[in-house]
Each structure stands twice: as C-alpha cells, then as structure tokens.
Design an enzyme around this catalytic site. Structure first.
Site, PDB file in Angstrom:
ATOM      1  N   SER A  68      66.205  27.259  11.997  1.00  0.00           N
ATOM      2  CA  SER A  68      66.108  28.647  12.461  1.00  0.00           C
ATOM      3  C   SER A  68      66.420  28.129  14.060  1.00  0.00           C
ATOM      4  CB  SER A  68      64.825  29.173  12.441  1.00  0.00           C
ATOM      5  OG  SER A  68      64.758  29.580  11.125  1.00  0.00           O
TER       6      SER A  68
HETATM    7  N1  SAH Z   1      61.952  27.937   8.388  1.00  0.00           N
HETATM    8  C1  SAH Z   1      63.178  27.132   8.404  1.00  0.00           C
HETATM    9  C2  SAH Z   1      64.471  27.897   8.301  1.00  0.00           C
HETATM   10  C3  SAH Z   1      65.051  27.808   6.712  1.00  0.00           C
HETATM   11  S1  SAH Z   1      66.276  28.752   6.362  1.00  0.00           S
HETATM   12  C4  SAH Z   1      63.361  26.434   9.900  1.00  0.00           C
HETATM   13  O1  SAH Z   1      62.236  26.414  10.432  1.00  0.00           O
HETATM   14  O2  SAH Z   1      64.349  26.174  10.242  1.00  0.00           O
HETATM   15  C5  SAH Z   1      65.651  29.766   5.216  1.00  0.00           C
HETATM   16  C6  SAH Z   1      64.958  29.052   3.880  1.00  0.00           C
HETATM   17  O3  SAH Z   1      64.480  29.916   2.989  1.00  0.00           O
HETATM   18  C7  SAH Z   1      66.111  27.967   3.194  1.00  0.00           C
HETATM   19  O4  SAH Z   1      65.622  26.736   3.305  1.00  0.00           O
HETATM   20  C8  SAH Z   1      66.188  28.602   1.780  1.00  0.00           C
HETATM   21  O5  SAH Z   1      66.058  27.663   0.842  1.00  0.00           O
HETATM   22  C9  SAH Z   1      64.588  29.409   1.786  1.00  0.00           C
HETATM   23  N2  SAH Z   1      64.492  30.343   0.712  1.00  0.00           N
HETATM   24  C10 SAH Z   1      65.516  31.363   0.332  1.00  0.00           C
HETATM   25  N3  SAH Z   1      65.089  32.106  -0.575  1.00  0.00           N
HETATM   26  C11 SAH Z   1      63.599  31.592  -0.703  1.00  0.00           C
HETATM   27  C12 SAH Z   1      62.437  32.069  -1.940  1.00  0.00           C
HETATM   28  N4  SAH Z   1      62.671  32.966  -2.668  1.00  0.00           N
HETATM   29  N5  SAH Z   1      61.738  31.282  -1.826  1.00  0.00           N
HETATM   30  C13 SAH Z   1      61.251  29.943  -0.990  1.00  0.00           C
HETATM   31  N6  SAH Z   1      62.219  29.857  -0.013  1.00  0.00           N
HETATM   32  C14 SAH Z   1      63.428  30.597  -0.105  1.00  0.00           C
END
Ligand code: SAH
Length: 218
Positions: A68
C-alpha cells in the site's frame, strides 16, 4: 556487497522526506506520522525496489498484489483515530507483505492480520521478524470471515476492496468500534463504519483504488 549499508545510510533521510510529503498532503495526526516514520518500509518491498521504498507510491510485491501507498495507510489510520481514539484491538484484512500491519503495531495494543495468499503470509512473517515487529499475529485464511476466535475488535481495516460490507466483519466489531474499508468494484471509495448504540453508522470518504477482496485461500 554494500547495498544494505547504502540503504541503511539513506533510509533515515528518505524516510524523513516521506513524512514531509505526507504532511504536505494533509496528514495531521502526529502519532500516525511517527508510526510511519518508525517502520523500515525498505524491508517490506522486494530487494530490487528497496531504493524506491520511501516514495509515496504503491509498489508490486509479487502474486499480483501491491504494498500500500504510505499516504493511503496514513489516511486510513488517521480516520480511524479521529477524535483522539485509540485503535485498541485491531484486525487487518489483506496483510500482503506486512507493511501496514507493522504501522498498526506501532499504535495498537494488539494486531491480528489475515492474508489469503500463502507465499505472502510467509514473506510477511519474514519481513515482520526482520523489522523486529513481534506483536503482529498473522493468520493464513480468507479474511472475509474475519477472525471469530479473536473477536470482537475495536478496529478493523481492510486493504482490499469489496462491493458489499462483509457481514462477518460487522458482527466482529466491538460496541463503539470502527471499521474502514474500500467499498466498490471499478469505482471505490473509503467507507467508515462505526458501531454505535443505535446501530451501524456509515460515512463515505475519499475515492480510492485497491485490489479486490477475493474468496478462499491459495
Ligand atoms: N496491507 C498490505 C497491502 C496488501 S494488498 C500492505 O501493507 O502493503 C491487499 C492484500 O489483500 C493482498 O495481499 C491480497 O492477497 C489480500 N486479500 C484479498 N482478499 C483477501 C481475503 N479474502 N482475505 C485475506 N486477504 C485478502
């Protein structure tokens, strides 16, 4: 190889610059800014991208997911803390590489983070350990069902967008608790949900762009 040394030397300066940019963009909560300043973001991005770790952009983290953007992390947490509220027991859905979980851990008593992609869970574990962040409890699961065994939560934060509010997450919000999530599909906005005595109160905030919340694990 002196790459690590090079990054170590520049990271304090580039991190300070990142915080200046967040201020310029309107982040005012000093505790949020301090939390972002405390997290070594270069440890959470792929090595080849480490030199760009303190740019205020989303970066790829593999498995078609992104780490993010610092501004969005700061903005969401600032909204959750508005009115001087403490985060309390916090649940993050979509831990990815663990960056935002690490920022949350600077501010919250307890942090649970759920991720549905196994290789990312492993990477997040490693990153958090390298960053010296032992507070985050990572779970490999489909986060749309929350984490019933640890509920209720004072704070829930989603890092993936969903067109509808997941009912399990609403039910795991403690009285007085707040949840923030990107709501929508091709068009998304941040939505803040507060659990008040009279019921759930929703506020519509900034337009955003997140990866979608998906079903099941892989
Ligand atoms: N929080 C992260 C951003 C990751 S992007 C950071 O700090 O950079 C969003 C994430 O959500 C991805 O890794 C994706 O795999 C996850 N995601 C999507 N659907 C999900 C679900 N149902 N349960 C858990 N994680 C999920």
């Amino acid at each position: 190889m002196n790459t690590a040394v090079g990054i170590g030397m520049t990271s304090a300066r580039t991190r300070a610059r990142m915080i200046d940019r967040l201020r310029e963009r309107g982040i005012r909560d000093e505790r949020v800014l301090a939390a972002l300043a405390a997290v070594p973001r270069h440890l959470f991005v792929e090595e080849a991208l480490a030199s760009r770790a303190y740019e205020d952009t989303a970066l790829p983290l593999g498995s078609s997911q992104t780490i993010s953007q610092p501004y969005v992390v700061a903005r969401m947490i600032e909204i959750l803390r508005a009115g001087g509220r403490e985060l309390g027991k916090t649940l993050e859905i979509g831990a990815g590489c663990g960056y935002q979980a690490s920022v949350l851990a600077e501010l919250a008593d307890e942090v649970y983070a759920v991720e549905r992609i196994g290789v990312l869970v492993e990477r997040a574990r490693l990153n958090l350990r390298r960053a010296g962040q032992l507070k985050v409890r990572l779970q490999y699961a489909d986060g749309q069902f929350g984490l019933p065994e640890a509920a209720p939560f004072d704070t829930i934060i989603l890092a993936a967008a969903t067109p509808q509010l997941p009912p399990a997450l609403l039910s795991q919000l403690a009285p007085g608790g707040r949840m923030i999530l990107p709501l929508g599909a091709s068009e998304q906005h941040l939505s803040l949900i507060e659990r008040r005595p009279e019921g759930f109160v929703e506020s519509r905030l900034d337009d955003v762009r997140f990866v979608p919340l998906r079903q099941g694990v892989e």
